[in-house]
Write a protein that holds these residues in place. Structure first.
Motif, PDB file in Angstrom:
ATOM      1  N   LEU A 111      39.075  38.896  43.192  1.00 56.20           N
ATOM      2  CA  LEU A 111      40.316  39.177  42.466  1.00 56.20           C
ATOM      3  C   LEU A 111      41.100  37.930  42.095  1.00 56.20           C
ATOM      4  CD1 LEU A 111      41.742  42.145  44.555  1.00 56.20           C
ATOM      5  CD2 LEU A 111      40.594  42.265  42.350  1.00 56.20           C
ATOM      6  N   LEU A 112      41.053  36.909  42.929  1.00 48.89           N
ATOM      7  CA  LEU A 112      41.908  35.739  42.739  1.00 48.89           C
ATOM      8  C   LEU A 112      41.748  35.039  41.391  1.00 48.89           C
ATOM      9  CD1 LEU A 112      42.015  34.198  46.319  1.00 48.89           C
ATOM     10  CD2 LEU A 112      43.838  35.390  45.097  1.00 48.89           C
ATOM     11  N   PRO A 113      40.532  34.931  40.827  1.00 46.88           N
ATOM     12  CA  PRO A 113      40.447  34.291  39.509  1.00 46.88           C
ATOM     13  C   PRO A 113      41.261  35.003  38.423  1.00 46.88           C
ATOM     14  CG  PRO A 113      38.297  34.336  40.535  1.00 46.88           C
ATOM     15  CD  PRO A 113      39.214  35.176  41.389  1.00 46.88           C
ATOM     16  N   VAL A 122      44.184  35.966  38.703  1.00 45.55           N
ATOM     17  CA  VAL A 122      45.560  35.468  38.788  1.00 45.55           C
ATOM     18  C   VAL A 122      45.568  33.946  38.986  1.00 45.55           C
ATOM     19  CG1 VAL A 122      46.621  37.641  39.503  1.00 45.55           C
ATOM     20  CG2 VAL A 122      45.693  36.091  41.252  1.00 45.55           C
ATOM     21  N   ASN A 123      44.534  33.296  38.453  1.00 46.02           N
ATOM     22  CA  ASN A 123      44.429  31.829  38.418  1.00 46.02           C
ATOM     23  C   ASN A 123      44.366  31.155  39.786  1.00 46.02           C
ATOM     24  OD1 ASN A 123      44.392  31.756  35.571  1.00 46.02           O
ATOM     25  ND2 ASN A 123      46.610  32.078  35.581  1.00 46.02           N
ATOM     26  N   HIS A 124      43.665  31.770  40.744  1.00 40.41           N
ATOM     27  CA  HIS A 124      43.408  31.166  42.050  1.00 40.41           C
ATOM     28  C   HIS A 124      41.927  31.318  42.355  1.00 40.41           C
ATOM     29  CE1 HIS A 124      47.529  30.437  43.405  1.00 40.41           C
ATOM     30  NE2 HIS A 124      47.852  31.594  42.863  1.00 40.41           N
ATOM     31  N   THR A 125      41.426  30.487  43.259  1.00 36.23           N
ATOM     32  CA  THR A 125      40.041  30.615  43.732  1.00 36.23           C
ATOM     33  C   THR A 125      40.016  30.401  45.234  1.00 36.23           C
ATOM     34  OG1 THR A 125      39.606  28.270  43.332  1.00 36.23           O
ATOM     35  CG2 THR A 125      39.002  29.811  41.558  1.00 36.23           C
ATOM     36  N   CYS A 126      38.984  30.919  45.874  1.00 39.76           N
ATOM     37  CA  CYS A 126      38.780  30.678  47.307  1.00 39.76           C
ATOM     38  C   CYS A 126      37.994  29.384  47.469  1.00 39.76           C
ATOM     39  CB  CYS A 126      38.010  31.831  47.938  1.00 39.76           C
ATOM     40  SG  CYS A 126      39.017  33.297  48.199  1.00 39.76           S
ATOM     41  N   PRO A 127      38.258  28.598  48.486  1.00 43.57           N
ATOM     42  CA  PRO A 127      39.283  28.822  49.500  1.00 43.57           C
ATOM     43  C   PRO A 127      40.685  28.504  48.961  1.00 43.57           C
ATOM     44  CG  PRO A 127      38.172  26.755  49.915  1.00 43.57           C
ATOM     45  CD  PRO A 127      37.483  27.381  48.734  1.00 43.57           C
ATOM     46  N   VAL A 128      41.676  29.205  49.532  1.00 48.58           N
ATOM     47  CA  VAL A 128      43.071  28.980  49.158  1.00 48.58           C
ATOM     48  C   VAL A 128      43.706  28.148  50.269  1.00 48.58           C
ATOM     49  CG1 VAL A 128      45.268  30.061  48.575  1.00 48.58           C
ATOM     50  CG2 VAL A 128      43.131  31.218  47.992  1.00 48.58           C
ATOM     51  N   SER A 129      44.342  27.063  49.893  1.00 50.40           N
ATOM     52  CA  SER A 129      44.950  26.150  50.865  1.00 50.40           C
ATOM     53  C   SER A 129      46.310  26.660  51.330  1.00 50.40           C
ATOM     54  CB  SER A 129      45.138  24.767  50.239  1.00 50.40           C
ATOM     55  OG  SER A 129      43.894  24.237  49.863  1.00 50.40           O
ATOM     56  N   PRO A 130      46.715  26.290  52.558  1.00 51.49           N
ATOM     57  CA  PRO A 130      48.055  26.656  53.031  1.00 51.49           C
ATOM     58  C   PRO A 130      49.138  26.081  52.131  1.00 51.49           C
ATOM     59  CG  PRO A 130      46.715  25.805  54.830  1.00 51.49           C
ATOM     60  CD  PRO A 130      45.951  25.551  53.560  1.00 51.49           C
ATOM     61  N   GLY A 131      50.254  26.763  52.107  1.00 47.60           N
ATOM     62  CA  GLY A 131      51.397  26.325  51.305  1.00 47.60           C
ATOM     63  C   GLY A 131      51.892  27.445  50.424  1.00 47.60           C
ATOM     64  N   PRO A 132      52.745  27.115  49.454  1.00 47.63           N
ATOM     65  CA  PRO A 132      53.265  28.147  48.554  1.00 47.63           C
ATOM     66  C   PRO A 132      52.110  28.842  47.818  1.00 47.63           C
ATOM     67  CG  PRO A 132      54.488  26.114  48.293  1.00 47.63           C
ATOM     68  CD  PRO A 132      53.312  25.797  49.162  1.00 47.63           C
ATOM     69  N   PHE A 133      52.196  30.156  47.727  1.00 49.18           N
ATOM     70  CA  PHE A 133      51.153  30.948  47.066  1.00 49.18           C
ATOM     71  C   PHE A 133      51.843  32.006  46.221  1.00 49.18           C
ATOM     72  CE2 PHE A 133      48.491  34.755  46.929  1.00 49.18           C
ATOM     73  CZ  PHE A 133      47.337  34.230  46.368  1.00 49.18           C
ATOM     74  N   GLY A 134      51.456  32.084  44.970  1.00 50.46           N
ATOM     75  CA  GLY A 134      52.070  33.087  44.117  1.00 50.46           C
ATOM     76  C   GLY A 134      51.223  33.392  42.912  1.00 50.46           C
ATOM     77  N   PHE A 135      51.571  34.476  42.263  1.00 50.77           N
ATOM     78  CA  PHE A 135      50.925  34.841  41.011  1.00 50.77           C
ATOM     79  C   PHE A 135      51.839  35.742  40.221  1.00 50.77           C
ATOM     80  CE2 PHE A 135      49.299  37.811  44.190  1.00 50.77           C
ATOM     81  CZ  PHE A 135      49.550  39.033  43.611  1.00 50.77           C
ATOM     82  N   THR A 136      51.504  35.883  38.963  1.00 50.46           N
ATOM     83  CA  THR A 136      52.281  36.708  38.045  1.00 50.46           C
ATOM     84  C   THR A 136      51.350  37.672  37.337  1.00 50.46           C
ATOM     85  OG1 THR A 136      53.875  34.931  37.715  1.00 50.46           O
ATOM     86  CG2 THR A 136      53.771  36.625  36.004  1.00 50.46           C
ATOM     87  N   ILE A 137      51.776  38.912  37.227  1.00 54.34           N
ATOM     88  CA  ILE A 137      51.040  39.944  36.500  1.00 54.34           C
ATOM     89  C   ILE A 137      51.954  40.476  35.406  1.00 54.34           C
ATOM     90  CG2 ILE A 137      49.947  42.217  36.642  1.00 54.34           C
ATOM     91  CD1 ILE A 137      49.521  41.688  39.644  1.00 54.34           C
ATOM     92  N   VAL A 138      51.441  40.587  34.201  1.00 51.78           N
ATOM     93  CA  VAL A 138      52.181  41.210  33.110  1.00 51.78           C
ATOM     94  C   VAL A 138      51.516  42.550  32.824  1.00 51.78           C
ATOM     95  CG1 VAL A 138      52.901  41.036  30.707  1.00 51.78           C
ATOM     96  CG2 VAL A 138      52.811  38.987  32.130  1.00 51.78           C
ATOM     97  N   THR A 139      52.319  43.601  32.817  1.00 51.67           N
ATOM     98  CA  THR A 139      51.791  44.940  32.590  1.00 51.67           C
ATOM     99  C   THR A 139      52.682  45.695  31.627  1.00 51.67           C
ATOM    100  OG1 THR A 139      50.981  46.931  33.686  1.00 51.67           O
ATOM    101  CG2 THR A 139      52.982  45.974  34.557  1.00 51.67           C
TER     102      THR A 139
END
Length: 162
Positions: free
Chosen positions: A103-105, A107-124
């Motif tokens: 799922l992460l791709p 919302v513009n992320h890939t595994c592994p995800v590094s510690p720290g701020p994490f967020g995404f945006t969905i437009v519906t």
């Protein structure tokens, strides 16, 4: 109730985040709704300080809404699962488990995800008001890592009246 995206699992998750985070139909004088969302997580969740917001506030029927998810990841994520449940009235409409790294791709992320701020945006897209039947809409989204440690948990509901 959604944007056109390439994966049906992203469509269902967007519906669920819409129910959890937003009052999905207002600005129509014929419709009223009471909505609530909250964290069902604990202090041991791997994503802390979870916030979900949306714009415009309130969302408007037959228009796009932008949903923002933010949190702070306390440990790296190499793999995990996301479980999404969606109810209409008391009926379970959807209960799906997804591979988090798949799922992460979207919302513009890939595994592994590094510690720290994490967020995404969905437009519906919020449907026209005539396509929203009255009733109680509810949803829950929770994610776990490979060891079944909870990453986050969110619940929400809207009661729609005509």
């Amino acid at each position: 109730m959604l944007i056109a995206v390439k994966y049906s699992n992203t469509v269902w998750l967007t519906v669920l985040f819409t129910v959890i985070s937003a009052n999905p139909l207002m600005k129509n004088p014929e419709i009223e709704a009471q909505c609530h969302h909250s964290s069902c997580g604990t202090s041991s969740d791997k994503i802390q300080n979870v916030t979900v917001s949306y714009a415009p506030d309130p969302p408007q029927a037959n228009k796009n809404v932008t949903i923002h998810f933010m949190g702070t990841l306390t440990e790296p994520i190499d793999k995990g699962e996301l479980n999404a449940q969606f109810f209409f009235a008391t009926r379970l409409v959807k209960n799906e488990t997804y591979d988090l790294c798949t799922l992460l791709p979207d919302v513009n992320h890939t595994c592994p995800v590094s510690p720290g701020p994490f967020g995404f945006t969905i437009v519906t897209h919020v449907p026209p008001s005539y396509k929203i039947p009255p009733g109680r809409y509810a949803g829950m989204v929770n994610a776990t890592d490979a060891n079944q440690n909870v990453l986050f948990c969110l619940t929400g509901y809207c009661i729609v009246y005509l």
